[in-house]
Design an enzyme around this catalytic site. Structure first.
Site, PDB file in Angstrom:
ATOM      1  N   GLU A 230      46.929  15.593  54.567  1.00 35.75           N
ATOM      2  CA  GLU A 230      46.850  15.239  53.137  1.00 35.75           C
ATOM      3  C   GLU A 230      46.751  13.742  52.904  1.00 35.75           C
ATOM      4  OE1 GLU A 230      48.988  17.359  54.434  1.00 35.75           O
ATOM      5  OE2 GLU A 230      48.596  19.271  53.429  1.00 35.75           O
TER       6      GLU A 230
ATOM      7  N   HIS B  87      57.599  25.301  48.067  1.00 36.08           N
ATOM      8  CA  HIS B  87      56.338  25.944  47.705  1.00 36.08           C
ATOM      9  C   HIS B  87      56.382  26.410  46.254  1.00 36.08           C
ATOM     10  CE1 HIS B  87      55.105  25.657  51.805  1.00 36.08           C
ATOM     11  NE2 HIS B  87      54.198  26.605  51.752  1.00 36.08           N
TER      12      HIS B  87
HETATM   13  C1  LIG Z   1      51.827  19.659  54.120  1.00 33.25           C
HETATM   14  C2  LIG Z   1      51.308  21.040  54.110  1.00 33.25           C
HETATM   15  N1  LIG Z   1      49.994  21.235  53.967  1.00 33.25           N
HETATM   16  C3  LIG Z   1      49.495  22.475  53.956  1.00 33.25           C
HETATM   17  C4  LIG Z   1      50.307  23.550  54.096  1.00 33.25           C
HETATM   18  C5  LIG Z   1      49.757  24.953  54.070  1.00 33.25           C
HETATM   19  N2  LIG Z   1      49.892  25.537  55.387  1.00 33.25           N
HETATM   20  C6  LIG Z   1      50.893  26.363  55.701  1.00 33.25           C
HETATM   21  S1  LIG Z   1      50.864  26.810  57.308  1.00 33.25           S
HETATM   22  C7  LIG Z   1      49.471  25.920  57.570  1.00 33.25           C
HETATM   23  C8  LIG Z   1      48.789  25.889  58.871  1.00 33.25           C
HETATM   24  C9  LIG Z   1      49.688  25.702  59.940  1.00 33.25           C
HETATM   25  O1  LIG Z   1      48.980  25.861  61.113  1.00 33.25           O
HETATM   26  P1  LIG Z   1      49.719  25.601  62.444  1.00 33.25           P
HETATM   27  O2  LIG Z   1      50.468  24.321  62.347  1.00 33.25           O
HETATM   28  O3  LIG Z   1      48.744  25.726  63.531  1.00 33.25           O
HETATM   29  O4  LIG Z   1      50.807  26.756  62.517  1.00 33.25           O
HETATM   30  P2  LIG Z   1      50.565  28.340  62.641  1.00 33.25           P
HETATM   31  O5  LIG Z   1      50.559  28.882  61.254  1.00 33.25           O
HETATM   32  O6  LIG Z   1      49.290  28.552  63.335  1.00 33.25           O
HETATM   33  O7  LIG Z   1      51.734  28.828  63.398  1.00 33.25           O
HETATM   34  C10 LIG Z   1      49.066  25.274  56.426  1.00 33.25           C
HETATM   35  C11 LIG Z   1      47.890  24.413  56.333  1.00 33.25           C
HETATM   36  C12 LIG Z   1      51.681  23.303  54.219  1.00 33.25           C
HETATM   37  N3  LIG Z   1      52.554  24.320  54.324  1.00 33.25           N
HETATM   38  N4  LIG Z   1      52.145  22.057  54.248  1.00 33.25           N
END
Ligand SMILES: Cc1ncc(C[n+]2csc(CCOP(=O)(O)OP(=O)(O)O)c2C)c(N)n1
Ligand SMILES: [Mg+2]
Lengths: 311, 326
Positions: free
Chosen positions: B63, B132
């Site tokens: 972000e 959230h």
């Molecule tokens: C700062 C922020 N940006 C966006 C999100 C939305 N979001 C939730 S999980 C996620 C992806 C996470 O991917 P990863 O770190 O690979 O974890 P996984 O879900 O694959 O275990 C995103 C973008 C968030 N929770 N926090």
């Protein structure tokens, strides 16, 4: 691992029935990472999780009953129904919390490691985060500072190849995440994250290094979530979430960490199939009990909305 | 006739983006989820297919950098819209939004403007808990150098998005998932809703209710219930929370003499406090009773549905507040 898997899969029905409403990011398929790393820790060591932390919490020794109750948002949950699935905590066993802001808890683990260094108490801090979190700058700030101060922190990246709807190749050019730590002078390894013994071995070495004042360590664990990003949906191509090829999902089922470890246990004659079945039944009973406990538990009372507000 | 064509709130935003990207090649959309069919509702639908990956950019989870890049692109002559699928994720982006974009024009003596839209979606409820669920408009509104808009209707969503994109200075555009399905007639042609202009959405004589975004819809509901009891409230939709349409608010209070301010954000130093202070300063003589604020309590968003129910405001809270003034 079985405790995590059966506990996770037992949420599917209540989620579909609308009984569990908070967003659940299921950990099925990735159990070997949490279990392998946490088995190398003691209760005095610290863990911070993210949005997908049911496994981290259970592996660190958090109470299954309190976790299930939290996911049912009950007053008896580990966060008293205020946090839900994404806020699991068990300070008594070193699980200092989980939170869904991507990469948000990495610096908190850094601070726990700093506390350990100031107090010279030998504790190790672990931060679990996903491949997606490697997009956030704070990770790099933390790696630099941890290396600079030789902090006892283990960066555990669970690379499951997806961040929500984005496959990893659309998020980064270099897919070898373990390489991001080297420029900071951090020892870094890539591990088969579906091989619990390999993760455990790497965890032991990392913990040893950290305790000896030679931290930090970075572990990239290659793994896969059987389910989709959130809830029971599989995110299969062609469905409304339309992300992952069916063949890829099937392939990873072949590499399922529990299947593999059970195969190892029977091959080595450590356990018989019958003993494994009994273990499974026992865990199923524990899971059922936890769900019963959660369902019996009271919901938080509206009058207590502001109970934990201090400012 | 085009003016009878109905559109949902989310598709009204989508139409604004289509039309602005079509009209002006310097407009582009960047942020998480813009290529996904579900991440940002249907607000981004069809954009990628139509304008391609150069101008519809789904991003890694970064972000701070993506928002800074939007600001930099704006300084370099583009008109970016950077979307955050939840306002909660914008905390990582506060530095480029506040330190850089909001200040750039002033601290460089008016040399360069940053025509960038920071679009943040309020996405709460469903037991998602504290990280959230937040509504951060008051924080943005406090910053000199940011305009902040919060449409409550599909018509305004389209018109304010267009105005925000055409505005030469940074605008924070905050919408709300709870409004996405709301439908009403939306003109097909390009039009602007002027930034800084509120709207009286229900005329009344007894009490002024000032609200914004989703709370406008709850206030309208309240007005419909109250009218049956013979109470006529005037609902003022702020539409823009910075700069406030002071004249509109003051004129309404001059007429009714009573004010309830409704805000979906927190209480302390919030939007409701600002409106209340404005009226106390500039229309004190017109007030027949103290101003009543109804806001979220100074409390993080809880998970449990029982607590959520106690936490979020509805028309019932507005009705209660109005009756307390009668
Ligand atoms: C700062 C922020 N940006 C966006 C999100 C939305 N979001 C939730 S999980 C996620 C992806 C996470 O991917 P990863 O770190 O690979 O974890 P996984 O879900 O694959 O275990 C995103 C973008 C968030 N929770 N926090
Ligand atoms: Mg991932």
């Amino acid at each position: 691992m079985l405790r995590i898997r059966l506990c996770e899969e037992a949420f599917v029905e209540p989620i579909l029935a609308g009984e569990v409403r908070c967003p659940c990011h299921l950990y099925s398929g990735e159990e070997a990472v949490a279990v392998g790393v946490c088995a190398a820790l003691t209760d005095r060591d610290y863990v911070f999780g993210n949005h997908r932390s049911h496994g981290h919490y259970l592996a660190k020794g958090g109470s299954m009953q309190e976790m299930v109750a939290e996911i049912f948002c009950r007053e008896t949950g580990c966060s008293r129904g205020r946090g839900g699935s994404m806020h699991l905590i068990a300070p008594e066993v070193g699980m200092l919390g989980a939170a869904p802001i991507v990469a948000g808890t990495i610096s908190l683990a850094l601070g726990a490691a700093l506390a350990s260094t100031i107090r010279k108490d030998g504790r190790v801090a672990v931060t679990f985060f996903g491949d997606g979190a490697t997009g956030e700058g704070v990770l790099y700030e933390c790696m630099n500072f941890a290396a600079l101060k030789k902090l006892p922190i283990i960066f555990v990246c669970e690379n499951n190849y997806y961040a929500t709807h984005m496959p990893i190749r659309e998020c980064r050019v270099g897919m070898e995440i373990h390489e991001i730590a080297r420029p900071f002078g951090i020892e870094s390894r890539q591990i088969d994250g579906n091989d619990v013994l390999a993760v455990y071995d790497a965890g032991l070495l990392a913990v040893e290094k950290c305790r000896a004042g030679n931290g930090p360590v970075f572990l990239e664990c290659l793994t896969y979530r059987h389910r989709g990003h959130v809830g029971p949906d599989d995110n299969v191509q062609g469905s409304h979430t339309d992300i992952r090829p069916r063949e890829e999902i099937d392939l990873w089922w072949e590499k399922d960490p529990i299947k593999r470890f059970e195969g190892y246990l029977t091959d080595q004659r450590i356990m018989t199939q019958e003993e494994l079945n009994m273990a499974r039944e026992e865990v199923n009973r524990e899971v059922t009990d936890a769900h019963d406990f959660a369902r019996r538990s009271p919901l938080p009372r509206a009058e207590e909305l502001e109970r934990y507000v201090f400012a | 006739m085009s003016s009878h064509r109905k559109l949902s709130y989310s598709l009204a935003i989508n139409e604004a983006l289509h039309q602005m990207m079509d009209e002006d090649p310097s407009v582009f959309l960047i942020g998480q989820g813009v290529k996904s069919p579900w991440y940002v509702g249907d607000t981004a639908q069809g954009l990628l297919e139509r304008f391609g990956t150069d101008r519809v950019i789904d991003t890694p989870v970064s972000e701070n950098a993506m928002t800074g890049a939007a600001v930099g692109a704006a300084l370099a002559g583009m008109r970016p819209v950077v979307v955050h699928p939840r306002v909660d994720f914008m905390f990582y982006a506060f530095d480029p939004i506040i330190n850089e974009a909001a200040n750039w024009y002033y601290m460089n003596g008016g040399k360069l403007q940053a025509p960038v839209v920071f679009w943040g979606i309020i996405n709460r409820g469903g037991e998602q808990a504290a990280q959230h669920s937040q509504s951060l408009h008051a924080m943005f509104a406090q910053v000199p150098g940011l305009k902040v808009v919060m449409p409550a209707t599909p018509y305004d969503a389209k018109g304010l998005m267009i105005a925000a994109i055409r505005e030469p200075n940074p605008v924070v555009f905050i919408d709300d998932r709870w409004l996405y399905k709301l439908e009403e007639p939306v003109p097909e042609e390009i039009y602007e809703v002027e930034i800084g202009r509120g709207n009286v959405v229900r005329a009344g004589t007894d009490i002024t209710v000032v609200a914004s975004s989703f709370m406008v819809q709850e206030s309208i509901k309240a007005s419909e219930m109250l009218v049956k009891e013979g109470i006529n409230i005037e609902v003022v939709d702020l539409r823009t929370v910075k700069p406030l349409d002071e004249n509109l608010i003051l004129a309404s209070v001059q007429k009714t003499g009573r004010l309830v301010v409704v805000d979906g954000g927190w209480r302390t130093c919030g939007l409701a406090a600002e409106v209340s202070a404005l009226v106390s300063e500039k229309a004190f003589g017109a007030l027949k009773a103290p101003v009543v604020r109804i806001t979220l309590p100074d409390c993080p968003a809880p998970a449990s549905a029982t607590l959520e129910k106690a936490y979020y405001l509805t028309s019932a809270d507005i009705i209660r507040a109005v009756k307390s003034l009668i």
